[in-house]
Write a protein that holds these residues in place. Structure first.
Motif, short mmCIF file in Angstrom:
data_model
loop_
_atom_site.label_atom_id
_atom_site.label_comp_id
_atom_site.label_asym_id
_atom_site.label_seq_id
_atom_site.Cartn_x
_atom_site.Cartn_y
_atom_site.Cartn_z
N LYS B 84 0.73 -1.20 -0.01
CA LYS B 84 -0.20 -0.16 0.05
C LYS B 84 0.82 1.21 0.01
O LYS B 84 0.29 2.26 -0.12
CB LYS B 84 -0.82 0.10 1.42
N THR B 85 2.24 0.97 0.34
CA THR B 85 2.94 2.35 0.53
C THR B 85 3.73 2.62 -0.89
O THR B 85 4.85 3.22 -1.18
CB THR B 85 3.82 2.19 1.55
N MET B 86 3.26 2.01 -1.97
CA MET B 86 4.23 1.97 -3.14
C MET B 86 3.17 2.26 -4.53
O MET B 86 2.11 1.59 -4.51
CB MET B 86 4.95 0.88 -3.57
N ASN B 87 3.46 3.28 -5.19
CA ASN B 87 2.46 3.76 -6.22
C ASN B 87 2.52 2.45 -7.29
O ASN B 87 3.62 2.38 -7.77
CB ASN B 87 3.07 5.04 -7.00
N PRO B 88 1.23 2.15 -7.66
CA PRO B 88 1.41 1.05 -8.46
C PRO B 88 1.54 1.22 -9.83
O PRO B 88 2.00 0.28 -10.79
CB PRO B 88 -0.28 0.63 -8.33
N LYS B 89 1.70 2.65 -10.31
CA LYS B 89 2.39 2.88 -11.58
C LYS B 89 3.80 3.27 -11.66
O LYS B 89 4.34 3.60 -12.71
CB LYS B 89 1.54 4.17 -12.14
N TRP B 90 4.44 3.02 -10.62
CA TRP B 90 5.87 3.17 -10.38
C TRP B 90 6.78 1.82 -10.46
O TRP B 90 6.27 0.75 -9.85
CB TRP B 90 6.31 3.72 -9.12
N LYS B 91 7.70 1.83 -11.33
CA LYS B 91 8.63 0.61 -11.19
C LYS B 91 9.47 0.94 -9.85
O LYS B 91 9.68 1.86 -9.34
CB LYS B 91 9.63 0.84 -12.38
N LYS B 94 12.21 3.42 -9.14
CA LYS B 94 11.88 4.86 -8.72
C LYS B 94 11.29 4.73 -7.35
O LYS B 94 11.65 5.77 -6.64
CB LYS B 94 10.77 5.14 -9.84
N GLU B 98 13.04 7.13 -4.25
CA GLU B 98 12.21 8.26 -4.09
C GLU B 98 12.66 9.19 -2.79
O GLU B 98 12.71 10.21 -2.96
CB GLU B 98 10.57 7.94 -3.81
N TRP B 116 14.98 -7.22 -9.37
CA TRP B 116 13.56 -6.82 -8.77
C TRP B 116 13.49 -5.45 -9.38
O TRP B 116 12.19 -4.95 -9.15
CB TRP B 116 13.88 -6.70 -7.24
N ARG B 119 10.99 -4.30 -11.91
CA ARG B 119 9.45 -4.99 -11.85
C ARG B 119 8.66 -3.91 -11.41
O ARG B 119 8.93 -2.85 -10.67
CB ARG B 119 9.52 -5.98 -10.69
N TRP B 120 7.42 -4.23 -11.52
CA TRP B 120 6.05 -3.29 -10.74
C TRP B 120 5.80 -3.78 -9.41
O TRP B 120 5.87 -5.17 -9.11
CB TRP B 120 4.94 -3.43 -11.77
N GLU B 123 4.48 -7.50 -8.91
CA GLU B 123 5.10 -8.41 -9.26
C GLU B 123 5.76 -9.05 -8.20
O GLU B 123 6.37 -10.09 -8.50
CB GLU B 123 5.78 -8.08 -10.56
N LEU B 124 6.02 -8.38 -7.14
CA LEU B 124 6.88 -8.92 -5.96
C LEU B 124 6.26 -9.29 -4.77
O LEU B 124 4.92 -8.75 -4.69
CB LEU B 124 7.86 -7.73 -5.66
#
Lengths: 315, 203, 283
Positions: B84-91, B94, B98, B116, B119-120, B123-124
């Motif tokens: 939840k703490t990661m923007n789903p549109k960021w690899k 990035k 940040e 890794w 990846r998005w 995917e992890l």
């Protein structure tokens, strides 16, 4: 003791789009074989997000449309196809869900427990049954008219369990019943699950908390990178010496009560050619890199490791 | 340095008070455990200390000074659910960079694999994502880490890996840790000192 | 499990849904592009030839001719391409307005209330009335109509985007980003924009057919483009006087053509939405 549920070589994969137009199959569960008998609790233990919940979804026939399933699931000796799954779920096979979020927020809990009925007679019959079960778990008549948001944490848990039991199922599937509960509720949940077993029901417990599995289960299946690598008796998990697979040993040793021992390595991201644990295994052979071991019976313990297969062949 | 929480009280609405006169302190290079049942308000306390909630009574200070909210916040919270703490549109690359650019050595310590990074987040697995969220929080400007049930969703092997790397790094860099969990066995092993939430929350 | 889903049957069965959707979008887009370019290339000052005035559809003049002997097919194409242009400008402009307002709403409570008030205000005035008022106010013509359509079509998209931005703003990754010391502007650009970009894109395309329809409507009513421009609205309103004389083709073909263009845009918008919507994305 009779065999209730037999899962044989079950594999589940998903079709996903990767980068533009190419579709790609993502394997989540590979070659899973597991049995559940009546009066038995079998725990499937794996880290959260590893896809073990899909086993439950697959037994109940509620997988999403882009899932692809191979293998066989039998219930009471009969192969479960989609029709039979739909017929049996809610009656013979029931799911105990994780939280009240699984209940319809706009429906009284008693009506949800009763579920869909053909006519008034059936409704009356089920109503009596629902009252009995609710009574048994100490939910008085005032709870019947409550909506899910009015339930306290402990009550919600009891409602979920009673709801699963109204159909008088033989097989219960508990999907992560404990996260987010306080210590007392965890104890109660464990006791409730053990009581189900005493009533002769079979329970498939899907969890990532090893303590819960140890306290309830007769057999524990260890899930690693989509594979079940070992199915062993619960009492054997008290010491790393009585479990067989190197990963299981590492897992037991890593528990805070057993010394919090460090083991390097992470689960592989992609499907491996050989054993999924090859990269991190202390006992690996050359063979392990390119060949996948099968789940074999070694002295009554199901194990997926060449070390034991070799030993058996040698003997 | 010392992170001090003094007489913090908080309630979401008038009816139900969650925290009352909570006080605790964490000094640099120590690991303080906080144990309590889920739903008891531990996470709310964590959010107050890490500056996510501002309308509370009481004070949170580092060496007696209020923590400035303008720039990088020196008290970093690590959440239970890293996805939840990661923007789903960021690899992941990035996501990792940040906050700052961690050294290769630090990435290796946490067992971060090079592949890794492309990846998005979806995917992890949780364990892999949690390694990212921890390294992100270890910016040199971080003075204290609040770890709110960071290993609850992980398997035991990953739990050991993550805690060992985190504690080693923090001890070496003089960072204090407040480790929040419901697992007393875990806290007994990793902490220098353990607080019971129901003892410090004067409800 | 062995049964093939509907989209794998029949023609193009070798393609997956995503490929098919893209194919649909591509083909539809191509048709629209051809219409647009043809209209663009056609000379606006069609020769008037009174010897062939008021001719019914034939092979030479598939859409017939009007009372000045101009070919209706060429006029319709020209009109459509004008409509597409105005529609494009208006929908892009309205999406920009919607995006700016949605981000404005995310700044603080007062801004949010202002934007909500603005949305309610514009939603409460009938579209056509609003377009007419703005168009007249800005002196009619292409500029007036474009502005009028743009300023009346941002409401729905703004509503969607505002809710979306609001939700992203309370997500843990945005809250965390603030604690990393990132500015609001940086977060809007790096975190929020990539997440709403697809929504903006689809929103723009879905406004398109509305924009074209409304442009034609106000023009038809005489509050839009000036009569010497070959817009579909003008063609239709002119044809009114000749309909009684039995010249049905003057209204029929341009009307149908307009409908088809609008439908084509709708198909693109819907397919694109399907492509981006995660619940449909993996078929």
């Amino acid at each position: 003791m009779e065999k209730l549920l037999e899962v044989k070589n079950l594999s589940i994969s998903f079709t996903q789009y990767v980068q533009g137009l190419n579709r790609h199959d993502l394997r989540v569960i590979s070659d899973l074989t597991i049995d559940v008998n009546s009066s038995e609790i079998v725990a499937v233990l794996g880290s959260s997000g590893s896809g073990k919940s899909l086993l439950a979804h697959s037994i109940l026939g509620i997988l999403p449309y882009n899932a692809h399933v191979t293998g066989e699931i039998k219930y009471n000796g009969k192969t479960l196809n989609q029709e039979l799954k739909e017929e049996l779920r809610g009656k013979e096979i029931c799911l105990i869900p994780q939280s009240v979020n699984f209940l319809d927020p706009l429906m009284k809990v008693s009506e949800q427990a009763i579920g869909e009925c053909k006519d008034d007679d059936e409704h009356k019959e089920k109503k009596i049954r629902q009252r009995e079960i609710f009574d048994k778990y100490g939910l008085d008549e005032s709870v019947d008219d409550m909506y899910p948001f009015e339930l306290s944490g402990g009550m919600a848990r009891k409602v979920l369990l009673s709801t699963a039991l109204v159909g008088n199922p033989n097989l219960l599937i508990a999907d992560e019943p404990t996260p987010g509960l306080d210590a007392k509720s965890v104890e109660e949940t464990i006791q409730d699950i053990i009581n189900l077993k005493k009533e002769g029901k079979g329970v498939l417990l899907i969890t990532h908390e090893i303590n819960v599995a140890l306290k309830t289960a007769d057999k524990i299946a260890i899930f690693y990178s989509g594979y079940v690598i070992e199915i062993n008796k619960a009492e054997n998990f008290n010491s790393a010496d009585t479990v067989l697979h190197p990963y299981t040993k590492a897992l037991i040793n890593a528990l805070p009560v057993n010394g919090f021992k460090f083991t390097d390595g992470v689960q592989p991201l992609e499907e491996t050619l050989g054993c999924p644990y090859w990269e991190n295994c202390p006992d690996r052979f050359d063979k392990c890199e390119n060949h996948k071991p099968d789940l074999v019976n070694h002295d009554g313990i199901m194990i997926r490791c060449f070390k034991y297969e070799e030993a058996d062949n040698g003997a | 340095m010392e992170l001090k929480v003094e007489n913090v009280s908080f309630s979401y609405n008038k009816k139900r008070q969650i925290l009352k006169d909570v006080s605790l302190s964490v000094s640099s290079n120590s690991v303080v455990g906080l144990i309590g049942d889920s739903g008891s308000g531990k996470s709310t306390l964590c959010k107050i200390i890490a500056g996510y909630i501002s309308n509370y009574k009481g004070s949170v200070t580092i060496d007696g000074e209020k923590i400035p909210d303008k720039d990088y916040y020196p008290v970093q919270l690590i959440f239970q659910h890293p996805e939840k703490t990661m923007n789903p549109k960021w690899k992941m690359k990035k996501v990792l960079n940040e906050s700052w650019t961690p050294s290769q050595e630090l990435k290796d310590t946490f067992g971060l694999k090079e592949n890794w990074l492309n990846r998005w987040p979806s995917e992890l697995s949780g364990g892999e994502l949690q390694r990212f969220s921890i390294i992100r929080a270890l910016n040199p400007k971080t003075k204290f880490i609040i770890a709110d049930e960071i290993s609850t969703m992980l398997d035991a092997v990953t739990q050991v890996q993550i805690w060992q790397s985190l504690i080693n790094h923090c001890k070496a860099n003089n960072i204090g840790i407040l480790a929040v969990s419901h697992d007393i066995d875990l806290l007994n092993i990793i902490c220098d000192d353990i607080l019971y939430f129901k003892d410090i929350n004067n409800l | 499990m062995s049964e093939l889903p509907w989209y794998n049957k029949g023609l193009f069965s070798s393609l997956n849904l995503r490929q098919k959707t893209l194919l649909t979008i591509g083909l539809t887009g191509l048709v629209l592009l051809i219409i647009f370019i043809c209209g663009w290339m056609t000379n606006a000052n069609l020769p008037t030839d009174f010897s062939i005035k008021m001719q019914a559809p034939s092979f030479q003049h598939p859409f017939g001719t009007d009372w000045m002997g101009r070919d209706m097919f060429a006029r319709t194409l020209k009109g459509l391409s004008l409509s597409i242009m105005i529609g494009l400008a208006a929908s892009i402009l309205s999406s920009i307005i919607a995006t700016l307002l949605a981000f404005l709403a995310s700044i603080n409570r007062a801004c949010d209330e202002f934007v909500s008030w603005l949305i309610d205000l514009f939603a409460s005035i009938p579209h056509i009335l609003l377009i007419m008022m703005i168009s007249i106010g800005l002196g009619k013509g292409a500029f007036g109509v474009t502005m009028a359509v743009a300023f009346s079509h941002w409401v729905n998209l703004t509503r969607v985007l505002r809710a979306e931005v609001l939700q992203i703003n309370t997500s843990e990754y945005v809250l965390l980003s603030r604690k990393f010391g990132k500015s609001k502007l940086w977060i809007a650009k790096e975190h929020i924009l990539p997440l709403v970009l697809s929504q903006i894109f689809v929103g723009t395309l879905l406004v398109f057919p509305h924009a074209i329809m409304h442009e034609s409507s106000v023009t038809f009513l005489g509050f839009g483009l000036s009569p010497h421009e070959p817009a579909i609205g003008i063609i239709l309103s002119e044809s009114m006087s000749y309909l009684a004389m039995g010249a049905w083709w003057l209204a029929f073909f341009p009307g149908i053509a307009l409908l088809i263009v609008v439908l084509l845009f709708d198909i693109i918008g819907d397919n694109l939405k399907r492509l981006i919507d995660p619940s449909e994305a993996n078929k």
